[in-house]
Write a protein that holds these residues in place. Sequence first.
Motif, PDB file in Angstrom:
ATOM      1  N   GLY A 141       0.798  -1.205   0.000  1.00  0.00           N
ATOM      2  CA  GLY A 141       0.000   0.000   0.000  1.00  0.00           C
ATOM      3  C   GLY A 141       0.833   1.258   0.000  1.00  0.00           C
ATOM      4  N   ARG A 142       0.113   2.394   0.054  1.00  0.00           N
ATOM      5  CA  ARG A 142       0.759   3.706   0.006  1.00  0.00           C
ATOM      6  C   ARG A 142       0.714   4.339   1.404  1.00  0.00           C
ATOM      7  N   VAL A 143       1.859   4.850   1.862  1.00  0.00           N
ATOM      8  CA  VAL A 143       1.999   5.464   3.188  1.00  0.00           C
ATOM      9  C   VAL A 143       1.464   6.890   3.127  1.00  0.00           C
ATOM     10  N   TYR A 144       0.614   7.242   4.081  1.00  0.00           N
ATOM     11  CA  TYR A 144       0.149   8.620   4.159  1.00  0.00           C
ATOM     12  C   TYR A 144       0.490   9.290   5.495  1.00  0.00           C
ATOM     13  N   ASN A 145       1.070   8.527   6.440  1.00  0.00           N
ATOM     14  CA  ASN A 145       1.504   9.168   7.693  1.00  0.00           C
ATOM     15  C   ASN A 145       2.522   8.256   8.385  1.00  0.00           C
ATOM     16  N   VAL A 146       3.583   8.879   8.933  1.00  0.00           N
ATOM     17  CA  VAL A 146       4.628   8.159   9.664  1.00  0.00           C
ATOM     18  C   VAL A 146       4.849   8.881  10.989  1.00  0.00           C
ATOM     19  N   ASP A 147       4.947   8.106  12.064  1.00  0.00           N
ATOM     20  CA  ASP A 147       5.098   8.717  13.396  1.00  0.00           C
ATOM     21  C   ASP A 147       5.956   7.792  14.269  1.00  0.00           C
ATOM     22  N   GLU A 148       6.848   8.392  15.059  1.00  0.00           N
ATOM     23  CA  GLU A 148       7.666   7.639  16.014  1.00  0.00           C
ATOM     24  C   GLU A 148       7.021   7.758  17.399  1.00  0.00           C
ATOM     25  N   ARG A 149       6.653   6.652  18.001  1.00  0.00           N
ATOM     26  CA  ARG A 149       5.998   6.633  19.305  1.00  0.00           C
ATOM     27  C   ARG A 149       6.614   5.554  20.190  1.00  0.00           C
ATOM     28  N   GLY A 150       7.178   5.992  21.306  1.00  0.00           N
ATOM     29  CA  GLY A 150       7.681   5.045  22.295  1.00  0.00           C
ATOM     30  C   GLY A 150       8.691   4.073  21.747  1.00  0.00           C
ATOM     31  N   GLY A 151       9.550   4.529  20.888  1.00  0.00           N
ATOM     32  CA  GLY A 151      10.574   3.636  20.348  1.00  0.00           C
ATOM     33  C   GLY A 151      10.098   2.773  19.204  1.00  0.00           C
ATOM     34  N   VAL A 154      -4.282   0.244   1.869  1.00  0.00           N
ATOM     35  CA  VAL A 154      -3.995  -1.015   1.185  1.00  0.00           C
ATOM     36  C   VAL A 154      -4.427  -0.901  -0.285  1.00  0.00           C
ATOM     37  N   ARG A 155      -3.580  -1.470  -1.165  1.00  0.00           N
ATOM     38  CA  ARG A 155      -3.852  -1.358  -2.591  1.00  0.00           C
ATOM     39  C   ARG A 155      -5.015  -2.241  -3.023  1.00  0.00           C
ATOM     40  N   ASP A 156      -5.078  -3.441  -2.605  1.00  0.00           N
ATOM     41  CA  ASP A 156      -6.131  -4.366  -2.993  1.00  0.00           C
ATOM     42  C   ASP A 156      -7.402  -4.033  -2.219  1.00  0.00           C
ATOM     43  N   LEU A 161      -4.917   0.847   7.080  1.00  0.00           N
ATOM     44  CA  LEU A 161      -4.255  -0.170   7.888  1.00  0.00           C
ATOM     45  C   LEU A 161      -3.267   0.521   8.833  1.00  0.00           C
ATOM     46  N   TRP A 162      -3.309   0.079  10.087  1.00  0.00           N
ATOM     47  CA  TRP A 162      -2.380   0.616  11.110  1.00  0.00           C
ATOM     48  C   TRP A 162      -1.246  -0.396  11.256  1.00  0.00           C
ATOM     49  N   VAL A 163       0.011   0.052  10.993  1.00  0.00           N
ATOM     50  CA  VAL A 163       1.160  -0.835  10.994  1.00  0.00           C
ATOM     51  C   VAL A 163       2.136  -0.372  12.062  1.00  0.00           C
ATOM     52  N   VAL A 164       2.533  -1.306  12.935  1.00  0.00           N
ATOM     53  CA  VAL A 164       3.562  -1.042  13.942  1.00  0.00           C
ATOM     54  C   VAL A 164       4.834  -1.702  13.429  1.00  0.00           C
ATOM     55  N   ALA A 165       5.815  -0.867  13.043  1.00  0.00           N
ATOM     56  CA  ALA A 165       7.056  -1.366  12.443  1.00  0.00           C
ATOM     57  C   ALA A 165       8.200  -1.191  13.427  1.00  0.00           C
ATOM     58  N   PRO A 166       9.289  -1.974  13.257  1.00  0.00           N
ATOM     59  CA  PRO A 166      10.449  -1.789  14.122  1.00  0.00           C
ATOM     60  C   PRO A 166      11.004  -0.380  13.988  1.00  0.00           C
ATOM     61  N   ALA A 167      11.608   0.095  15.073  1.00  0.00           N
ATOM     62  CA  ALA A 167      12.172   1.437  15.065  1.00  0.00           C
ATOM     63  C   ALA A 167      13.343   1.500  14.077  1.00  0.00           C
ATOM     64  N   GLY A 168      13.500   2.672  13.520  1.00  0.00           N
ATOM     65  CA  GLY A 168      14.615   2.871  12.596  1.00  0.00           C
ATOM     66  C   GLY A 168      14.313   2.510  11.162  1.00  0.00           C
ATOM     67  N   VAL A 228     -11.958   6.648  14.284  1.00  0.00           N
ATOM     68  CA  VAL A 228     -11.848   5.676  13.205  1.00  0.00           C
ATOM     69  C   VAL A 228     -11.278   4.387  13.790  1.00  0.00           C
ATOM     70  N   VAL A 229     -11.866   3.251  13.402  1.00  0.00           N
ATOM     71  CA  VAL A 229     -11.399   1.939  13.846  1.00  0.00           C
ATOM     72  C   VAL A 229     -10.897   1.179  12.615  1.00  0.00           C
ATOM     73  N   VAL A 230      -9.634   0.742  12.659  1.00  0.00           N
ATOM     74  CA  VAL A 230      -9.003   0.081  11.515  1.00  0.00           C
ATOM     75  C   VAL A 230      -8.283  -1.165  12.015  1.00  0.00           C
ATOM     76  N   PRO A 231      -7.994  -2.139  11.122  1.00  0.00           N
ATOM     77  CA  PRO A 231      -7.198  -3.299  11.514  1.00  0.00           C
ATOM     78  C   PRO A 231      -5.757  -2.882  11.845  1.00  0.00           C
ATOM     79  N   ARG A 232      -5.121  -3.726  12.711  1.00  0.00           N
ATOM     80  CA  ARG A 232      -3.730  -3.442  13.116  1.00  0.00           C
ATOM     81  C   ARG A 232      -2.861  -4.653  12.802  1.00  0.00           C
ATOM     82  N   LEU A 233      -1.609  -4.354  12.345  1.00  0.00           N
ATOM     83  CA  LEU A 233      -0.653  -5.402  12.021  1.00  0.00           C
ATOM     84  C   LEU A 233       0.697  -5.035  12.620  1.00  0.00           C
ATOM     85  N   ASP A 234       1.298  -5.982  13.348  1.00  0.00           N
ATOM     86  CA  ASP A 234       2.654  -5.803  13.870  1.00  0.00           C
ATOM     87  C   ASP A 234       3.614  -6.417  12.849  1.00  0.00           C
TER      88      ASP A 234
END
Length: 576
Positions: free
Chosen positions: A483-493, A501-503, A512-519, A548-554
Amino acid sequence: MHRTVLGMAPVPSPNELPTVASPTGLGSSLTSAHVGATGREPEAGAPQGPAHRGSGRLQHTVLGLPQVASTPTPPAAVPAVTHRTMLGTAPPAASPGAAFVPPPTSQRTMLGIAPPAIGPASTGEQPVTPVANRSTGLPPRRRIDGPPLEIDVASLRASWPPHSSPRPARRRYGVLLAAGLGGLALFGLGIGAWALLRARAPEVQASVETEANGEVLAVRVIGAESGSRVRFGGVERPLLRGAARLPLSADALRIGENRLTLFVVDPDGSTHATDVELSVDYRVRVDSTPLAADSPGLDVVVHALPGSRAWIDSTPVALDDAGRGVRRIPVPAESPAPAFEHELAWRVELPNGRAAHGRIPVRVAFATLQIDRPGDGMITDRTDVEVAGLVAPGARVTVDGTVVPNEAGRFAHRVALTNLGERRIAVRAVEGSRAPRQVTVTVRRVADLEAEAAAFRPDPDTQYANVAARPAALAGRRAAYTGRVYNVDERGGRTIVQMLVRDCPIGERCPLWVVAPAGVEVANEAWVRVFGTLTGEQQFRSTSDRIVVVPRLDAVLLLPERVAPTSEARRRSARR
């Protein structure tokens, strides 16, 4: 000097007895008549009456003074009183012309003053023979009239108090007696005050009970005033409906007889000490000391009379000669639950055959530990990884056994990834009396991330439409999206990536809410691929102030999209 029974001077013998006037009000019956032979002749011209048939015999009054026979004279008017004695009573009148001669100081009356000698009366009147009292046989009393008696006040003052030998021994004994009586009085007052305080002390009942956090002393105060408190072992608790529960330390009681001193504090601040007798045949308590061990647990300690038997959770507990035994209950430090909960069943059989049993609910909260990064299952091609997270201030934190600094509740530590493959990293937090919590994360080092992405296999039924319809039901499933990113934020490491999502069906938006590793290096409007585990749903407030309520993926892997999307795909994404 001779004294009578009352301590008075004896009356002179008839040969030396002067004529005496009777002092009124003292209970004696003395007259001025001649008694027997006194060695004095009556004055010339004085009428002489017949001698009393008792003349020459000394008669005594009720006070021990002799009753003197006298020649009675008819009563006359009482002259005005001009002089008074020490008792304020007018002295009897003396015969006219009689000079006042003070008696020797060795002769004293009941008051310590000798009666003055008075000459015979010569009034010229005819004597009157007294008539004896028929009931007692004593001569009747009568008043002697005459001029007022003149008393030398100076002589009386000079002779008062009467000269006598000092008696220091009696005075000393009197002081000692008074001191002894005063001491006894003070002792009696002290006993009375103590008895009063004891009478005011309320009735206190106490027993030992076991709770999830240990043993407590259950106290009940009969008739306690509202607002009263009870204190024991330095701990004070309010009385609610006359009852309170106070914690007991491990050494507060022993098996056998115990005497405890409790203090009941009234609303006005006054304190009453009460001794309570407790007979303890057995104790079953939970000791949380082993929670800090490498293999955390709880010790169930049984202490009973020697010769007793015990069971914990239907398992026998071996008791030593002193009647003490321990059984450890393991506590799983990696439990995802907020607290460790268990209900212990215990049973104790005493030597006399009496049995006791019960249940102890145990609940111990786990220490606070949150791992911000890396995510469990992270895939990287780097040679090290940073482990960071959140704990309680003051907690002890270890990463693979190495103590790391706790800075106001946050920690961070880099762990080397020496070899390719999986590496398990154990993070542990120990916090006071709580159960320790341990979180183990797995990191896998690979040589090529694209090869790993190609080998990732998502679970079925994880298409976005299904996940958006029931995100909680599909939590824990493996999923992958582009998918295409529309916001990036650093929170608590951690790096928070919000993407579309494209499809996705035409005319709809698929956030989609994505929690990615720091850095992770990612920018807005970039096309990315994410691989990871679904963890339910995420709520957030949109720019239009909507919830807004959306799915979350780690995510365990976030890679840029290798092939640029077609113009049609870009247009569809823009329309969304």
